[in-house]
Design a protein around this motif. Structure first.
Motif, PDB file in Angstrom:
ATOM      1  N   MET A   1      26.498  44.190  12.194  1.00 34.47           N
ATOM      2  CA  MET A   1      25.244  44.504  11.488  1.00 34.47           C
ATOM      3  C   MET A   1      23.955  43.849  12.013  1.00 34.47           C
ATOM      4  N   THR A   2      24.276  42.804  13.002  1.00 38.01           N
ATOM      5  CA  THR A   2      23.052  42.557  13.701  1.00 38.01           C
ATOM      6  C   THR A   2      22.313  43.386  14.455  1.00 38.01           C
ATOM      7  N   ALA A   3      23.330  44.374  15.170  1.00 41.02           N
ATOM      8  CA  ALA A   3      22.846  45.440  16.189  1.00 41.02           C
ATOM      9  C   ALA A   3      22.180  46.561  15.284  1.00 41.02           C
ATOM     10  N   VAL A   4      22.556  46.700  14.179  1.00 43.93           N
ATOM     11  CA  VAL A   4      22.209  47.488  13.365  1.00 43.93           C
ATOM     12  C   VAL A   4      20.662  47.334  12.586  1.00 43.93           C
ATOM     13  N   LEU A   5      20.580  45.953  12.346  1.00 39.29           N
ATOM     14  CA  LEU A   5      19.385  45.464  11.528  1.00 39.29           C
ATOM     15  C   LEU A   5      18.426  45.155  13.019  1.00 39.29           C
ATOM     16  N   ALA A   6      18.665  45.294  14.120  1.00 39.96           N
ATOM     17  CA  ALA A   6      17.637  45.103  14.986  1.00 39.96           C
ATOM     18  C   ALA A   6      17.068  46.559  15.410  1.00 39.96           C
TER      19      ALA A   6
ATOM     20  N   SER B   1      22.042  45.283   2.873  1.00 42.37           N
ATOM     21  CA  SER B   1      22.557  44.281   1.856  1.00 42.37           C
ATOM     22  C   SER B   1      24.090  44.156   2.325  1.00 42.37           C
ATOM     23  N   MET B   2      24.681  45.035   3.218  1.00 40.83           N
ATOM     24  CA  MET B   2      25.935  44.891   3.603  1.00 40.83           C
ATOM     25  C   MET B   2      25.935  43.602   4.487  1.00 40.83           C
ATOM     26  N   ASP B   3      25.103  43.237   5.111  1.00 39.94           N
ATOM     27  CA  ASP B   3      24.977  42.147   6.093  1.00 39.94           C
ATOM     28  C   ASP B   3      25.219  40.607   5.401  1.00 39.94           C
ATOM     29  N   VAL B   4      24.701  40.778   4.017  1.00 39.77           N
ATOM     30  CA  VAL B   4      25.017  39.755   3.148  1.00 39.77           C
ATOM     31  C   VAL B   4      26.396  39.091   2.927  1.00 39.77           C
ATOM     32  N   GLY B   5      27.412  40.138   2.726  1.00 38.30           N
ATOM     33  CA  GLY B   5      28.847  40.025   2.927  1.00 38.30           C
ATOM     34  C   GLY B   5      29.444  39.413   4.023  1.00 38.30           C
ATOM     35  N   ALA B   6      28.963  40.126   5.216  1.00 32.73           N
ATOM     36  CA  ALA B   6      29.461  39.952   6.607  1.00 32.73           C
ATOM     37  C   ALA B   6      29.219  38.284   6.850  1.00 32.73           C
ATOM     38  N   THR B   7      27.832  37.911   6.491  1.00 29.89           N
ATOM     39  CA  THR B   7      27.415  36.761   6.940  1.00 29.89           C
ATOM     40  C   THR B   7      28.426  35.661   5.991  1.00 29.89           C
ATOM     41  N   GLY B   8      28.563  36.019   5.017  1.00 25.18           N
ATOM     42  CA  GLY B   8      29.417  35.118   3.964  1.00 25.18           C
ATOM     43  C   GLY B   8      30.741  34.875   4.562  1.00 25.18           C
TER      44      GLY B   8
END
Length: 375
Positions: free
Chosen positions: A115-120, A94-101
């Motif tokens: 976050m991209t590296a973490v989510l990968a 869910s932390m990725d949503v704030g970063a993408t915004g």
């Protein structure tokens, strides 16, 4: 599938300014690199915790370590086969949503890259685990360099695609090929596991039979998974016949019992070495290990040569084999005195210091060393 969406989000957030979306892309790539910097730091902490300073190759002298690495390869293969998956916790995702915004800001883009590296990690888990297991056994600078290069390899294409967004259209489309590639990588991990298990004993047939077992599994995988019912009959049966022929060929190559080397070795002991020298004979000691791939090259290129066998007989050389596969072997202490690692070949004249040959040497170098020892 997510990659084009990420790239286009950054480009659109730049408001049409090429200079800005290039700088944002570099920031995004740097954010991904930070994830691998963290892994390099973790590797450093593990090495400090282990508290061991080993020379290159010495760690493989512990059978428990080779066994653990083999089981690690089995775990990695099971992940590639899809038998289990690793998921990122929902709170982290869910932390990725704030970063993408905040993709239009450099700080937000940096966070999005991290976050991209973490989510990968669900996709890259097997690779990361393999590299982490390997890096903890290497000199600190080698492991750190490996993680940084891995980060550059992952971040570099993102920076390139952000600088040239039209390249996104040329990316291969997601599909079944991705799953087949992943399963194929799992088979490669099983080959590594078989090799590690085979180092627990000197008999080369363990590795031969194990690799044939992986080849058989690969043939069945092609037969039942790569081939689909939607294939045209001609292509389907051609693929299956090629897979069957490959399995048969691997069996004919691997399963026959290998012949011994042209040079016959005696087991090394300090006593046998001393006896040979006292008798006025030249003594050749080959330091080898089951886990040493370069040792196999030396065996086949040098000691499996009838010419070399004749050369050693002409000089009446006593040939000893010091197997240092495991710590505490008779030759381990002697090898430690010279500060080397297998493959190593030492030629002892009747008196005087031994002559050391390079790890990989040629027949001419051996002949020259024997002449020197005779003089």
């Amino acid at each position: 599938p997510i990659l084009p969406i990420r790239i286009l989000t950054i480009v659109q957030s730049a408001g049409g300014s090429r200079r800005r979306y290039v700088s944002l892309g570099l920031t995004y790539a740097f954010g991904m690199l930070l994830f691998f910097v963290a892994l390099a730091a973790l590797n450093a902490v593990l090495q400090v915790a282990m508290g061991q300073s080993l020379q290159w190759g010495q760690h493989f002298q512990y059978a428990w370590l080779r066994t653990s690495l083999a089981m690690l390869m089995v775990v990695v293969a099971c992940n590639f086969f899809g038998l289990f998956n690793v998921f990122v916790p929902s709170k982290v995702a869910s932390m990725d949503v704030g970063a993408t915004g905040k993709a239009g800001e450099h700080w937000g883009t940096l966070s999005m890259g991290l976050m991209t590296a973490v989510l990968a990690t669900p996709c890259s888990f097997a690779f990361l685990l393999t590299v982490l297991g390997w890096a903890t056994l290497q000199p600190l600078w080698v492991g750190t360099s490996a993680f940084l290069l891995m980060g550059v390899g992952m971040a570099g294409p993102h920076a390139m695609l952000t600088a040239f967004p039209k390249l996104v259209d040329r990316l291969p489309k997601p599909g079944r090929w991705m799953e087949l590639l992943r399963q194929g990588a799992g088979l490669a991990m099983l080959v590594v596991a078989v090799w590690l298990v085979s180092t627990l004993a000197e008999a080369g047939m363990i590795m031969r039979v194990g690799i044939f077992g992986v080849a058989l599994a690969a043939g069945l995988w092609v037969w039942g998974t790569v081939v689909t019912y939607t294939m045209r009959p001609g292509r389907k049966w051609l693929t299956r016949l090629l897979a069957a022929a490959l399995v048969v060929a691997m069996g004919l190559w691997l399963l026959p019992m290998p012949a011994g080397l042209a040079v016959e070795f005696e087991p090394y002991t300090d006593t046998r070495l001393a006896e040979s020298r006292e008798a006025g004979q030249i003594t050749l000691v080959k330091y080898t290990a089951t886990w040493c791939l370069s040792c196999r090259w030396v065996d086949q290129e040098i000691y499996n040569s009838a010419e070399v066998a004749e050369l050693l007989a002409d000089h009446d050389v006593t040939v000893l084999k010091a197997d240092v596969s495991n710590a505490g072997a008779p030759g381990s202490a002697a090898l430690g005195r010279f500060g080397g690692a297998p493959p190593m070949t030492l030629i002892y004249p009747a008196q005087g210091e031994p002559i050391a040959l390079p790890g990989k040497f040629h027949k001419a170098q051996l002949a020259e060393a024997l002449e020197q020892a005779a003089r």
